[in-house]
Design a protein around this motif. Structure first.
Motif, PDB file in Angstrom:
ATOM      1  N   HIS A 244      30.447  30.240  36.994  1.00 17.14           N
ATOM      2  CA  HIS A 244      31.199  31.614  36.723  1.00 17.14           C
ATOM      3  C   HIS A 244      31.817  31.643  35.731  1.00 17.14           C
ATOM      4  CE1 HIS A 244      31.427  35.724  35.829  1.00 17.14           C
ATOM      5  NE2 HIS A 244      32.857  35.148  36.660  1.00 17.14           N
ATOM      6  N   ASP A 277      39.400  34.893  36.481  1.00 17.45           N
ATOM      7  CA  ASP A 277      39.454  35.253  38.305  1.00 17.45           C
ATOM      8  C   ASP A 277      39.737  34.275  39.012  1.00 17.45           C
ATOM      9  OD1 ASP A 277      37.753  36.922  37.933  1.00 17.45           O
ATOM     10  OD2 ASP A 277      35.759  35.923  38.507  1.00 17.45           O
ATOM     11  N   ASP A 356      32.059  38.353  30.704  1.00 21.73           N
ATOM     12  CA  ASP A 356      32.076  38.365  31.756  1.00 21.73           C
ATOM     13  C   ASP A 356      30.442  39.216  32.773  1.00 21.73           C
ATOM     14  OD1 ASP A 356      33.605  37.859  34.687  1.00 21.73           O
ATOM     15  OD2 ASP A 356      33.912  39.785  34.191  1.00 21.73           O
TER      16      ASP A 356
HETATM   17 FE   LIG Z   1      34.826  37.170  36.129  1.00 19.64          FE
END
Ligand SMILES: [Fe+2]
Ligand SMILES: [Fe+2]
Ligand SMILES: [Fe+2]
Ligand SMILES: [Fe+2]
Length: 412
Positions: A244, A277, A356
């Motif tokens: 991610h 993150d 995101d």
């Molecule tokens: Fe994220």
């Protein structure tokens, strides 16, 4: 790539603080480094070797990012699968020219002394690597036993657990440790300070001071390699967030380029994407992996992660802009975001917020499959109509949607 004026000590401190978020004992890497240093000193290591041992000990658990693995680490001397995190950590270290030399220490930090010795004989490890790996294992287990006692007795201070931890090690040392290392440990740990220095604030100060010895400025390329390690640690926390951070980084840089950001800004927004993150390492695995939407309490836990990213990254001097953009990836232009409800957002933060969302929607999640690009665009359009996302960034996404979708999902 242009050189960055970033201090290695700052980045190493941020990295260990990130790793130490995993689990509930916040500080394992720092304590193991502090105690390794004391044992190394009692053993008679040179100053240069002490510095090397210290950094190796600080990052020895580079491969641990789930609470599940962490729970094992603090409960047993050895367990099935103990070496998995060693392999992951060693591979991660290999990816950074700055940290590569730590790889053998990380790989072997759960090996017993007889095994280490045989690897030295076969020429697979140097004497020094075996020695350091065994010192790290010893104090790593000291910390595991101590922490077990501290949690069960609710002690306020680390040194209260000294007797219990010592007894556990005494009962087992022969099978695990080289005798002169064990003896050096016994000499070092006679001093109360060996234990007292492990309390939360004290160990932070100790580590920050010692890191000054290895400090130097690192280049942008070195910084980027290290940021990939942070990203991998975060993304490895759940199979659903695999890559991610890398995807958000690539998509942010791609959109940034289309929107006319300079090359240096593209590099910096890429870093922000890799790091956005990292506060997720502070969260329990089951919240991240929940099969259904989060309840109120879980949502509250989740909403802390971008704040945690900020708290860690803001300590790295010269990266204040990156820390800000990274921490604002859940802010919304209409003020309903978190953690600051900020509405005056720089373009980079607006790009990151869109990247995101797009990357997360494109990926499979525990409760749904990855969405098509058409579906993603319609969700993003709805959010833009509500005043949450930047119109210019979203228009750019529309204009390049096929390529953007590929970039978001491309593997590193
Ligand atoms: Fe994220
Ligand atoms: Fe470990
Ligand atoms: Fe450890
Ligand atoms: Fe996030």
């Amino acid at each position: 790539m242009k050189d960055a004026s970033i201090s290695l000590a700052d980045v190493l401190f941020a990295l260990v603080s990130t790793l130490d978020l995993v689990g509930d004992d916040d500080g394992h890497g720092k304590r193991v480094a502090q105690m390794s240093y004391q044992v190394g000193k009692a053993f008679g290591l040179s100053d240069t070797d002490l510095d090397e041992l210290f950094v190796a000990a600080l990052l020895h658990d580079l491969g641990v990012s789930t609470n599940y693995v962490h729970a094992h680490l603090i409960k047993s001397m050895e367990w099935q699968g103990v070496h998995e995190h060693c392999h992951i950590g060693a591979q991660l270290a290999e990816r950074s020219s700055v940290l590569k030399y730590l790889s053998p220490y990380i790989l072997h930090h759960h090996d017993r002394w007889p095994l280490l010795q045989s690897l030295v004989k076969k020429g697979e490890l140097t004497e020094k690597q075996a020695l350091f790996a065994n010192i790290i294992l010893l104090v790593d287990r000291v910390d595991a036993f101590a922490w077990q006692e501290i949690s069960s007795k609710n002690y306020r201070h680390y040194h209260m657990a000294r007797d219990f931890s010592l007894q556990q090690i005494e009962a087992r040392w022969q099978a695990f440790f080289r005798e002169d290392i064990y003896k050096a440990f016994l000499r070092a740990c006679r001093a109360d300070i060996f234990w007292m220095m492990n309390d939360k604030q004290e160990v932070i100060e100790f580590v920050q001071e010692r890191l000054q010895n290895v400090d130097r400025l690192i280049t942008m390329a070195e910084l980027q390699e290290m940021a990939v390690i942070f990203a991998n640690a975060v993304d490895a926390k759940s199979p659903f967030t695999y890559q991610h951070s890398i995807g958000v980084a690539s998509l942010s840089a791609y959109l940034g380029k289309q929107l006319g950001l300079s090359e240096s800004k593209q590099q910096r927004i890429y870093l922000a994407g890799l790091l956005h993150d990292l506060g997720k390492l502070d969260m329990e695995d089951d919240v991240l992996e929940k099969q259904s939407p989060l309840d109120h309490e879980e949502r509250q836990k989740m909403n802390r992660h971008s704040f945690v990213s900020l708290m860690i990254l803001r300590r790295i001097k010269g990266m204040e802009d990156i820390a800000l953009w990274a921490s604002q990836h859940h802010e919304k232009l209409n003020g309903i975001g978190y953690p600051a409800r900020e509405t005056d957002l720089p373009l980079e933060s607006r790009i990151l917020a869109v990247a995101d969302i797009v990357q997360a929607l494109a990926q499979d999640r525990p409760y749904r499959k990855g969405l098509s690009v058409e579906k993603i665009l319609s969700i993003v359009d709805d959010m833009t109509a509500e005043g949450e996302l930047d119109m210019q960034v979203v228009a750019c996404l529309h204009a390049n949607h096929q390529k953007a979708y590929q970039v978001a999902l491309a593997e590193a």
